[in-house]
Design a protein around this motif. Structure first.
Motif, PDB file in Angstrom:
ATOM      1  N   LEU A 125      26.035 -51.257   5.385  1.00  0.00           N
ATOM      2  CA  LEU A 125      25.726 -50.927   3.992  1.00  0.00           C
ATOM      3  C   LEU A 125      26.381 -51.945   3.075  1.00  0.00           C
ATOM      4  N   SER A 126      25.751 -52.173   1.925  1.00  0.00           N
ATOM      5  CA  SER A 126      26.359 -53.060   0.938  1.00  0.00           C
ATOM      6  C   SER A 126      27.559 -52.355   0.325  1.00  0.00           C
ATOM      7  N   LEU A 127      28.547 -53.144  -0.086  1.00  0.00           N
ATOM      8  CA  LEU A 127      29.749 -52.554  -0.658  1.00  0.00           C
ATOM      9  C   LEU A 127      29.460 -51.811  -1.961  1.00  0.00           C
ATOM     10  N   SER A 128      28.501 -52.307  -2.728  1.00  0.00           N
ATOM     11  CA  SER A 128      28.170 -51.626  -3.979  1.00  0.00           C
ATOM     12  C   SER A 128      27.608 -50.232  -3.709  1.00  0.00           C
ATOM     13  N   ASP A 239      31.418 -57.357  -3.820  1.00  0.00           N
ATOM     14  CA  ASP A 239      30.255 -56.474  -3.786  1.00  0.00           C
ATOM     15  C   ASP A 239      29.098 -57.065  -3.003  1.00  0.00           C
ATOM     16  N   SER A 240      29.062 -58.380  -2.899  1.00  0.00           N
ATOM     17  CA  SER A 240      27.952 -59.033  -2.191  1.00  0.00           C
ATOM     18  C   SER A 240      28.077 -58.903  -0.672  1.00  0.00           C
ATOM     19  N   GLU A 241      29.248 -58.497  -0.181  1.00  0.00           N
ATOM     20  CA  GLU A 241      29.461 -58.377   1.250  1.00  0.00           C
ATOM     21  C   GLU A 241      29.033 -56.995   1.744  1.00  0.00           C
ATOM     22  N   THR A 242      29.084 -56.827   3.051  1.00  0.00           N
ATOM     23  CA  THR A 242      28.669 -55.570   3.663  1.00  0.00           C
ATOM     24  C   THR A 242      29.787 -55.005   4.529  1.00  0.00           C
ATOM     25  N   LEU A 243      29.644 -53.740   4.871  1.00  0.00           N
ATOM     26  CA  LEU A 243      30.616 -53.079   5.733  1.00  0.00           C
ATOM     27  C   LEU A 243      29.859 -52.306   6.807  1.00  0.00           C
ATOM     28  N   GLN A 244      30.366 -52.355   8.015  1.00  0.00           N
ATOM     29  CA  GLN A 244      29.738 -51.651   9.133  1.00  0.00           C
ATOM     30  C   GLN A 244      30.468 -50.333   9.358  1.00  0.00           C
ATOM     31  N   LEU A 245      29.731 -49.241   9.264  1.00  0.00           N
ATOM     32  CA  LEU A 245      30.308 -47.899   9.407  1.00  0.00           C
ATOM     33  C   LEU A 245      29.637 -47.155  10.546  1.00  0.00           C
ATOM     34  N   PRO A 246      30.344 -46.187  11.159  1.00  0.00           N
ATOM     35  CA  PRO A 246      29.650 -45.274  12.071  1.00  0.00           C
ATOM     36  C   PRO A 246      28.501 -44.619  11.314  1.00  0.00           C
ATOM     37  N   GLU A 247      27.350 -44.502  11.931  1.00  0.00           N
ATOM     38  CA  GLU A 247      26.173 -44.040  11.211  1.00  0.00           C
ATOM     39  C   GLU A 247      26.316 -42.621  10.658  1.00  0.00           C
ATOM     40  N   ASN A 248      27.246 -41.831  11.237  1.00  0.00           N
ATOM     41  CA  ASN A 248      27.419 -40.467  10.749  1.00  0.00           C
ATOM     42  C   ASN A 248      28.591 -40.343   9.779  1.00  0.00           C
ATOM     43  N   TRP A 249      29.124 -41.487   9.278  1.00  0.00           N
ATOM     44  CA  TRP A 249      30.318 -41.436   8.434  1.00  0.00           C
ATOM     45  C   TRP A 249      30.092 -40.567   7.202  1.00  0.00           C
ATOM     46  N   PHE A 250      29.050 -40.842   6.433  1.00  0.00           N
ATOM     47  CA  PHE A 250      28.805 -40.049   5.233  1.00  0.00           C
ATOM     48  C   PHE A 250      28.232 -38.676   5.572  1.00  0.00           C
ATOM     49  N   ASP A 251      27.625 -38.539   6.765  1.00  0.00           N
ATOM     50  CA  ASP A 251      27.188 -37.213   7.202  1.00  0.00           C
ATOM     51  C   ASP A 251      28.393 -36.299   7.380  1.00  0.00           C
ATOM     52  N   ASP A 252      29.484 -36.839   7.946  1.00  0.00           N
ATOM     53  CA  ASP A 252      30.702 -36.047   8.121  1.00  0.00           C
ATOM     54  C   ASP A 252      31.272 -35.617   6.770  1.00  0.00           C
ATOM     55  N   ILE A 253      31.233 -36.520   5.806  1.00  0.00           N
ATOM     56  CA  ILE A 253      31.716 -36.200   4.467  1.00  0.00           C
ATOM     57  C   ILE A 253      30.836 -35.108   3.840  1.00  0.00           C
ATOM     58  N   SER A 254      29.522 -35.268   3.962  1.00  0.00           N
ATOM     59  CA  SER A 254      28.596 -34.271   3.407  1.00  0.00           C
ATOM     60  C   SER A 254      28.788 -32.915   4.057  1.00  0.00           C
ATOM     61  N   GLN A 255      29.025 -32.911   5.386  1.00  0.00           N
ATOM     62  CA  GLN A 255      29.238 -31.663   6.093  1.00  0.00           C
ATOM     63  C   GLN A 255      30.517 -30.973   5.621  1.00  0.00           C
ATOM     64  N   ALA A 256      31.569 -31.760   5.386  1.00  0.00           N
ATOM     65  CA  ALA A 256      32.818 -31.191   4.885  1.00  0.00           C
ATOM     66  C   ALA A 256      32.630 -30.607   3.489  1.00  0.00           C
ATOM     67  N   LEU A 257      31.873 -31.299   2.645  1.00  0.00           N
ATOM     68  CA  LEU A 257      31.575 -30.761   1.316  1.00  0.00           C
ATOM     69  C   LEU A 257      30.782 -29.462   1.415  1.00  0.00           C
ATOM     70  N   ALA A 258      29.787 -29.438   2.300  1.00  0.00           N
ATOM     71  CA  ALA A 258      28.979 -28.235   2.474  1.00  0.00           C
ATOM     72  C   ALA A 258      29.834 -27.078   2.992  1.00  0.00           C
ATOM     73  N   SER A 259      30.765 -27.379   3.905  1.00  0.00           N
ATOM     74  CA  SER A 259      31.650 -26.338   4.428  1.00  0.00           C
ATOM     75  C   SER A 259      32.567 -25.809   3.319  1.00  0.00           C
TER      76      SER A 259
END
Length: 305
Positions: A125-128, A239-259
């Motif tokens: 994903l892009s840093l922005s 901001d022009s660079e990218t970062l490699q994350l586990p594909e479920n990284w934001f899913d885990d965050i969303s799940q914690a918010l939902a919980s």
């Protein structure tokens, strides 16, 4: 293409694939506290599935096989699922949703030497974009904390209620939440010739799941600490660079918010004058029963009056 929600990767091709599953129940109360997570989504050519919710029972084509708070499974039509479960839980995850204790995921940077194709279980994903998602998450957590009867009220209510009430009460509530009508609490009341009114009080209890989670763990340990660690890493890049994350990284965050939102919803059901009055019908010993009966609780402030 099948949409898998859990590691079991359940596929539903026929009505029997639903109704013949171990622990399947065709009846469930229309309470948000009854539902834990989606096992599978299904879609039939005709309306052959029946919704398990007691005030619905609608025949439908499209719905969800859902794991309940009592360890069983049931069918929810699309309409009931959207009313009774957080929207995030209805989206098929990229990884299993169920976790005994969510933790802040780790990240991995992408250097110039990184191959163009990332590993299958990661996303670039892009840093922005990441910064925007982080900001959105922090704003959502802050809103949950400050809203009327939100996260701050929930934390204070649970902490003060635990201090004010006997441990025997929480043992009984845990048993009722996990086992429902099969709880030894119900058996004990029946053996003691409890009145119909007392049994009705216990069957009417709501929001019992509020004591089975930790709002700080969901919002602070998982969401905010994870976001803070990620933002520290982002500060070293443009901001022009990218970062490699586990594909479920934001899913885990969303799940914690939902919980966290689910815990708040449970608390709003539990901490009402009518619901707390029902607690006096629980089969506690005399000392604990008197303590519960004398409790003067301010549901708005989350403390003893």
């Amino acid at each position: 293409m099948s949409k898998f929600y859990t590691a079991e990767r359940v596929t539903i091709n026929s009505l029997n694939d639903l109704t013949q599953r171990p622990g399947f129940s065709d009846t469930v109360r229309p309470l948000r506290s009854e539902f834990r997570y989606v096992v599978a989504a299904y879609s039939f050519p005709r309306k052959i599935a029946s919704c398990s919710v007691t005030n619905c029972y609608q025949n439908h084509k499209k719905g969800f096989l859902v794991h309940t708070a009592h360890g069983r499974e049931c069918c929810l039509c699309d309409s009931c699922a959207r009313k009774l479960m957080p929207a995030e839980m209805l989206k098929p995850p990229r990884a299993a949703r169920v976790s005994s204790r969510p933790a802040a995921p780790k990240t991995k940077t992408v250097s110039k030497s990184t191959p163009a194709e990332p590993p299958a279980d990661t996303v670039v994903l892009s840093l922005s974009e990441i910064r925007q998602r982080c900001a959105d998450t922090k704003n959502r957590v802050e809103a949950l904390k400050k809203q009327p009867k939100g996260a701050s009220w929930l934390y204070q209510s649970v902490r003060n209620f635990r201090q004010a009430c006997p441990s025997e009460l929480f043992d009984a509530l845990k048993s009722l939440h996990q086992q429902g009508e099969n709880s030894p609490v119900i058996e004990q009341m029946i053996e003691a010739d409890a009145s119909d009114a007392q049994l009705a009080d216990i069957e009417s209890l709501q929001g019992l799941g509020v004591f089975n989670g930790d709002i700080r763990q969901q919002l602070i340990d998982t969401c905010l600490k994870g976001i803070t660690e990620l933002e520290k890493k982002l500060s070293r890049y443009n901001d022009s660079e990218t970062l490699q994350l586990p594909e479920n990284w934001f899913d885990d965050i969303s799940q914690a918010l939902a919980s966290g939102e689910q815990l708040i919803a449970e608390a709003s059901l539990f901490f009402t004058p009518e619901n707390l009055q029902h607690l006096t019908s629980l089969p506690l010993d005399e000392k604990a029963r008197q303590k519960v009966r004398k409790l003067q609780w301010d549901c708005e402030k989350g403390t003893i009056r």
